[in-house]
Design a protein around this motif. Structure first.
Motif, mmCIF file in Angstrom:
data_model
loop_
_atom_site.group_PDB
_atom_site.id
_atom_site.type_symbol
_atom_site.label_atom_id
_atom_site.label_comp_id
_atom_site.label_asym_id
_atom_site.label_seq_id
_atom_site.Cartn_x
_atom_site.Cartn_y
_atom_site.Cartn_z
ATOM 1 N N SER A 92 0.833 -1.211 0.000
ATOM 2 C CA SER A 92 0.000 0.000 0.000
ATOM 3 C C SER A 92 0.868 1.262 0.000
ATOM 4 O O SER A 92 0.530 2.257 -0.646
ATOM 5 N N ILE A 93 1.984 1.217 0.709
ATOM 6 C CA ILE A 93 2.895 2.363 0.729
ATOM 7 C C ILE A 93 3.555 2.533 -0.634
ATOM 8 O O ILE A 93 3.696 3.648 -1.132
ATOM 9 N N ASP B 122 1.068 4.123 -2.996
ATOM 10 C CA ASP B 122 0.907 5.549 -2.712
ATOM 11 C C ASP B 122 2.117 6.359 -3.172
ATOM 12 O O ASP B 122 1.965 7.419 -3.789
ATOM 13 N N ARG C 34 7.069 9.382 3.731
ATOM 14 C CA ARG C 34 6.008 8.450 4.117
ATOM 15 C C ARG C 34 6.546 7.495 5.170
ATOM 16 O O ARG C 34 7.618 6.925 5.004
ATOM 17 N N LEU D 276 -3.583 14.895 -4.755
ATOM 18 C CA LEU D 276 -3.332 13.457 -4.670
ATOM 19 C C LEU D 276 -1.964 13.183 -4.051
ATOM 20 O O LEU D 276 -1.823 12.287 -3.204
ATOM 21 N N THR D 277 -0.952 13.952 -4.432
ATOM 22 C CA THR D 277 0.379 13.786 -3.847
ATOM 23 C C THR D 277 0.331 14.003 -2.339
ATOM 24 O O THR D 277 0.913 13.233 -1.571
ATOM 25 N N GLU E 217 -2.211 13.594 -0.377
ATOM 26 C CA GLU E 217 -2.965 12.508 0.248
ATOM 27 C C GLU E 217 -2.172 11.205 0.319
ATOM 28 O O GLU E 217 -2.412 10.393 1.194
ATOM 29 N N CYS E 218 -1.244 11.011 -0.596
ATOM 30 C CA CYS E 218 -0.471 9.761 -0.671
ATOM 31 C C CYS E 218 0.795 9.788 0.187
ATOM 32 O O CYS E 218 1.523 8.799 0.253
ATOM 33 N N THR E 219 1.083 10.906 0.818
ATOM 34 C CA THR E 219 2.302 11.042 1.608
ATOM 35 C C THR E 219 1.957 11.550 3.002
ATOM 36 O O THR E 219 0.834 11.993 3.256
ATOM 37 N N GLN F 12 2.342 6.616 -6.954
ATOM 38 C CA GLN F 12 1.340 7.583 -7.428
ATOM 39 C C GLN F 12 1.806 9.014 -7.193
ATOM 40 O O GLN F 12 1.708 9.875 -8.068
ATOM 41 N N ALA F 13 2.346 9.282 -5.989
ATOM 42 C CA ALA F 13 2.813 10.633 -5.662
ATOM 43 C C ALA F 13 3.984 11.050 -6.551
ATOM 44 O O ALA F 13 4.035 12.187 -7.029
#
Length: 131
Positions: A14-15, A18, A114, A90-91, A93-95, A21-22
């Motif tokens: 999951s990390i 994320d 993260r 989005l970045t 939210e993913c970090t 994506q970031a």
């Protein structure tokens, strides 16, 4: 490739998803907006400090600090929203944390952080600029 570095650093799936994506969103913004679609250098480095992964994205594009960018109202009806800015959202939210440093004579260093233990991640994500 950065994804292999993230996996070797001990991140769970999951990390990894994320962070990939970031990084994708951030690198795309550099290419599209910083270099305006022209060729340009992007350097990506992955590091681990204790229980935190960091991904540094460096470029030579004109300075732009996404930590100062005000994301549009995400609750507004889609027809009323301005285009753009959702990659920055989005970045974030993913970090767990995003920092920006301008580079001389031109360029940027964006650092995405993260925690490896999602339970140790702050809620909501902390966004800060270096002092």
């Amino acid at each position: 490739p950065p994804i292999h570095s993230i996996l070797r650093a001990g991140a769970d799936e999951s990390i990894v998803i994320d962070l990939v994506q970031a990084v994708d969103e951030s690198a795309t913004n550099v290419l599209r907006h910083g270099y305006r679609g022209l060729p340009g250098r992007i350097e990506i480095a992955v590091d681990r400090h204790d229980e935190e992964l960091t991904v540094a994205i460096r470029d030579d594009a004109p300075a732009f600090d996404p930590t100062d960018y005000q994301v549009h109202d995400l609750e507004a009806p889609l027809a009323d929203r301005r285009l753009g800015g959702f990659g920055i959202h989005l970045t974030r939210e993913c970090t767990d944390r995003v920092t920006h440093t301008g580079r001389e004579p031109t360029g940027n260093e964006l650092v995405l952080m993260r925690r490896l233990d999602p339970a140790g991640s702050p809620e909501p994500p902390i966004k800060e600029r270096p002092s």
